[in-house]
Motif scaffolding. Sequence first.
Motif, PDB file in Angstrom:
ATOM      1  N   ASP A  96     134.234  22.129   0.572  1.00  0.00           N
ATOM      2  CA  ASP A  96     135.453  22.255  -0.230  1.00  0.00           C
ATOM      3  C   ASP A  96     135.083  22.984  -1.525  1.00  0.00           C
ATOM      4  OD1 ASP A  96     137.414  21.647  -2.336  1.00  0.00           O
ATOM      5  OD2 ASP A  96     138.336  20.351  -0.827  1.00  0.00           O
ATOM      6  N   PRO A  97     135.495  24.255  -1.671  1.00  0.00           N
ATOM      7  CA  PRO A  97     135.040  25.047  -2.824  1.00  0.00           C
ATOM      8  C   PRO A  97     135.455  24.462  -4.171  1.00  0.00           C
ATOM      9  CG  PRO A  97     135.948  26.472  -1.121  1.00  0.00           C
ATOM     10  CD  PRO A  97     136.280  25.065  -0.728  1.00  0.00           C
ATOM     11  N   GLN A  98     136.711  23.998  -4.309  1.00  0.00           N
ATOM     12  CA  GLN A  98     137.151  23.535  -5.619  1.00  0.00           C
ATOM     13  C   GLN A  98     136.447  22.248  -6.021  1.00  0.00           C
ATOM     14  OE1 GLN A  98     139.056  25.391  -7.781  1.00  0.00           O
ATOM     15  NE2 GLN A  98     138.134  23.848  -9.105  1.00  0.00           N
ATOM     16  N   GLN A  99     136.275  21.321  -5.083  1.00  0.00           N
ATOM     17  CA  GLN A  99     135.514  20.115  -5.413  1.00  0.00           C
ATOM     18  C   GLN A  99     134.079  20.468  -5.803  1.00  0.00           C
ATOM     19  OE1 GLN A  99     135.625  16.768  -2.747  1.00  0.00           O
ATOM     20  NE2 GLN A  99     137.745  17.137  -2.156  1.00  0.00           N
ATOM     21  N   SER A 100     133.526  21.480  -5.154  1.00  0.00           N
ATOM     22  CA  SER A 100     132.153  21.887  -5.447  1.00  0.00           C
ATOM     23  C   SER A 100     132.046  22.546  -6.815  1.00  0.00           C
ATOM     24  CB  SER A 100     131.654  22.831  -4.349  1.00  0.00           C
ATOM     25  OG  SER A 100     131.698  22.185  -3.090  1.00  0.00           O
ATOM     26  N   ILE A 101     133.033  23.376  -7.155  1.00  0.00           N
ATOM     27  CA  ILE A 101     133.072  23.967  -8.492  1.00  0.00           C
ATOM     28  C   ILE A 101     133.154  22.867  -9.549  1.00  0.00           C
ATOM     29  CG2 ILE A 101     134.534  25.278 -10.086  1.00  0.00           C
ATOM     30  CD1 ILE A 101     132.950  27.109  -8.333  1.00  0.00           C
ATOM     31  N   ASP A 102     133.990  21.858  -9.288  1.00  0.00           N
ATOM     32  CA  ASP A 102     134.092  20.732 -10.225  1.00  0.00           C
ATOM     33  C   ASP A 102     132.756  20.007 -10.346  1.00  0.00           C
ATOM     34  OD1 ASP A 102     136.753  21.365 -10.562  1.00  0.00           O
ATOM     35  OD2 ASP A 102     137.486  19.852  -9.152  1.00  0.00           O
ATOM     36  N   GLY A 103     132.013  19.902  -9.233  1.00  0.00           N
ATOM     37  CA  GLY A 103     130.688  19.294  -9.291  1.00  0.00           C
ATOM     38  C   GLY A 103     129.746  20.084 -10.178  1.00  0.00           C
ATOM     39  N   CYS A 104     129.829  21.410 -10.081  1.00  0.00           N
ATOM     40  CA  CYS A 104     128.978  22.266 -10.919  1.00  0.00           C
ATOM     41  C   CYS A 104     129.216  22.021 -12.400  1.00  0.00           C
ATOM     42  CB  CYS A 104     129.227  23.739 -10.600  1.00  0.00           C
ATOM     43  SG  CYS A 104     128.566  24.290  -9.006  1.00  0.00           S
ATOM     44  N   ARG A 105     130.401  21.565 -12.750  1.00  0.00           N
ATOM     45  CA  ARG A 105     130.713  21.334 -14.160  1.00  0.00           C
ATOM     46  C   ARG A 105     129.948  20.137 -14.730  1.00  0.00           C
ATOM     47  NH1 ARG A 105     134.227  24.640 -16.141  1.00  0.00           N
ATOM     48  NH2 ARG A 105     135.600  25.832 -14.757  1.00  0.00           N
ATOM     49  N   LEU A 106     129.254  19.405 -13.877  1.00  0.00           N
ATOM     50  CA  LEU A 106     128.380  18.344 -14.362  1.00  0.00           C
ATOM     51  C   LEU A 106     127.075  18.897 -14.917  1.00  0.00           C
ATOM     52  CD1 LEU A 106     128.836  15.771 -11.447  1.00  0.00           C
ATOM     53  CD2 LEU A 106     129.862  15.666 -13.727  1.00  0.00           C
ATOM     54  N   VAL A 107     126.775  20.171 -14.623  1.00  0.00           N
ATOM     55  CA  VAL A 107     125.589  20.827 -15.174  1.00  0.00           C
ATOM     56  C   VAL A 107     125.815  21.059 -16.658  1.00  0.00           C
ATOM     57  CG1 VAL A 107     124.146  22.891 -15.083  1.00  0.00           C
ATOM     58  CG2 VAL A 107     125.061  21.911 -12.960  1.00  0.00           C
ATOM     59  N   THR A 108     124.855  20.709 -17.486  1.00  0.00           N
ATOM     60  CA  THR A 108     125.082  20.702 -18.931  1.00  0.00           C
ATOM     61  C   THR A 108     124.982  22.072 -19.592  1.00  0.00           C
ATOM     62  OG1 THR A 108     122.756  20.116 -19.257  1.00  0.00           O
ATOM     63  CG2 THR A 108     124.336  18.315 -19.166  1.00  0.00           C
ATOM     64  N   ASN A 109     124.122  22.946 -19.073  1.00  0.00           N
ATOM     65  CA  ASN A 109     123.932  24.257 -19.680  1.00  0.00           C
ATOM     66  C   ASN A 109     124.880  25.275 -19.053  1.00  0.00           C
ATOM     67  OD1 ASN A 109     122.428  27.078 -19.413  1.00  0.00           O
ATOM     68  ND2 ASN A 109     121.686  26.106 -21.291  1.00  0.00           N
ATOM     69  N   ASP A 110     125.568  26.079 -19.877  1.00  0.00           N
ATOM     70  CA  ASP A 110     126.574  27.011 -19.372  1.00  0.00           C
ATOM     71  C   ASP A 110     125.990  28.049 -18.420  1.00  0.00           C
ATOM     72  OD1 ASP A 110     128.570  25.739 -20.762  1.00  0.00           O
ATOM     73  OD2 ASP A 110     128.608  27.164 -22.435  1.00  0.00           O
ATOM     74  N   THR A 111     124.806  28.568 -18.733  1.00  0.00           N
ATOM     75  CA  THR A 111     124.174  29.557 -17.859  1.00  0.00           C
ATOM     76  C   THR A 111     123.818  28.941 -16.509  1.00  0.00           C
ATOM     77  OG1 THR A 111     123.261  30.769 -19.743  1.00  0.00           O
ATOM     78  CG2 THR A 111     122.243  31.152 -17.601  1.00  0.00           C
ATOM     79  N   ASP A 112     123.274  27.732 -16.532  1.00  0.00           N
ATOM     80  CA  ASP A 112     122.943  27.044 -15.295  1.00  0.00           C
ATOM     81  C   ASP A 112     124.203  26.727 -14.493  1.00  0.00           C
ATOM     82  OD1 ASP A 112     120.299  27.128 -16.096  1.00  0.00           O
ATOM     83  OD2 ASP A 112     120.338  25.101 -16.954  1.00  0.00           O
ATOM     84  N   MET A 113     125.286  26.379 -15.186  1.00  0.00           N
ATOM     85  CA  MET A 113     126.558  26.106 -14.515  1.00  0.00           C
ATOM     86  C   MET A 113     127.067  27.361 -13.811  1.00  0.00           C
ATOM     87  SD  MET A 113     130.211  24.903 -16.159  1.00  0.00           S
ATOM     88  CE  MET A 113     129.422  23.623 -17.143  1.00  0.00           C
ATOM     89  N   TYR A 114     126.924  28.509 -14.467  1.00  0.00           N
ATOM     90  CA  TYR A 114     127.337  29.782 -13.872  1.00  0.00           C
ATOM     91  C   TYR A 114     126.574  30.034 -12.578  1.00  0.00           C
ATOM     92  CZ  TYR A 114     128.027  34.845 -13.418  1.00  0.00           C
ATOM     93  OH  TYR A 114     128.321  36.101 -12.933  1.00  0.00           O
TER      94      TYR A 114
END
Length: 365
Positions: A290-308
Amino acid sequence: MRLRPRSIFLVLIVVILSSGYVFNTHFKPPLAEETSLTDTEPTLSVTNETVIPNDTVYRVTYDGQVFTPITVIPYKNMAVTFVNISTSTELWVASDPHPLHTDIVGFDSERSLNPGESYTFTFPNTGTFSYHNHIAHLQHGFVHVISVDNSEDLPLSKTPVGLTQLRDKFLAMLKPNDPNSIFEVVDALQKDPELASDCHDIAHDVGHQAYDLYGFSEAMTFNNPHHVKHPLVQYICAGGYMHGIIEQLSLHQSAFLTQPDIICASVEADARDSCFHGVGHVFMLANERDPQQSIDGCRLVTNDTDMYRCFEGVRMEQFWGNTEYVGTTSLGWETNDPLSTCVVAKSDEKPTCFLYSTFGYLRIH
């Protein structure tokens, strides 16, 4: 929205510009002048004996040079006791990697064990875990923890059906208790130029198997001081090998899904981007693609570059990855209008979405 000729022209421009980006971030080939370096410490011979789970106490002995058995296979939540039977050598049992001891929190005797002393640890998660003698870190062993009913030993395959036979040939080259056999597999993958340019999915499965055999730090042998150095782990099959290791790790340690930064904490700085790209694959796996749930999971990454980079992993699998194992030709996007998904995405999600949607369109058409 339908793609008009002008839109198609703009898509192709984006493809041309983004191709260079993708090549530089995921497909950078090894440089001719970069050579492998061998560890200066000698490699110790070890026994291939394994102890299979039963109802008795699990016991690993250390004779001053070697752990016996090198692999023990307990059930989840059962204890393993490490006994120093040497006559004069100290032992400090600790989780890999050396010297961080971060693969399993708490798996660390925290002091030297004199001859005759022992250390016991109860393994709370299924999976394979490598450990070492902190005092002589090339002396190491493995603990492969399984569930009683095998319910947590989840199979995972990313290879397209037509390539499974080829993949199985490479998997057969991985030798139990010998992480250095990973180099033979990678050399074989990269020997064929055509395969080397399109081996991402196969490399995922090689990473899965390497984790199951050797654990996280030993599978990540290219960044591991125990073994031959190789500076390009993040470029092997566009990062597929590393991503497979991270995916398999997440199946056994679900806590990483709520603290994704932990996964890449011990990875060297030059491989950090590819590691967080792999975290994006992990979220797609955990969320049943599920892409949107996965994108939301990525938002748990604290650093913006790592989140990207995590967004990249999600979008790559959504638009570009093999879809045979999910039984569809796409993962939540219109095959004739991939850009519509990106138009409605949040601002910080748009760059990676537009990047991979163009490749998805070309894959289908």
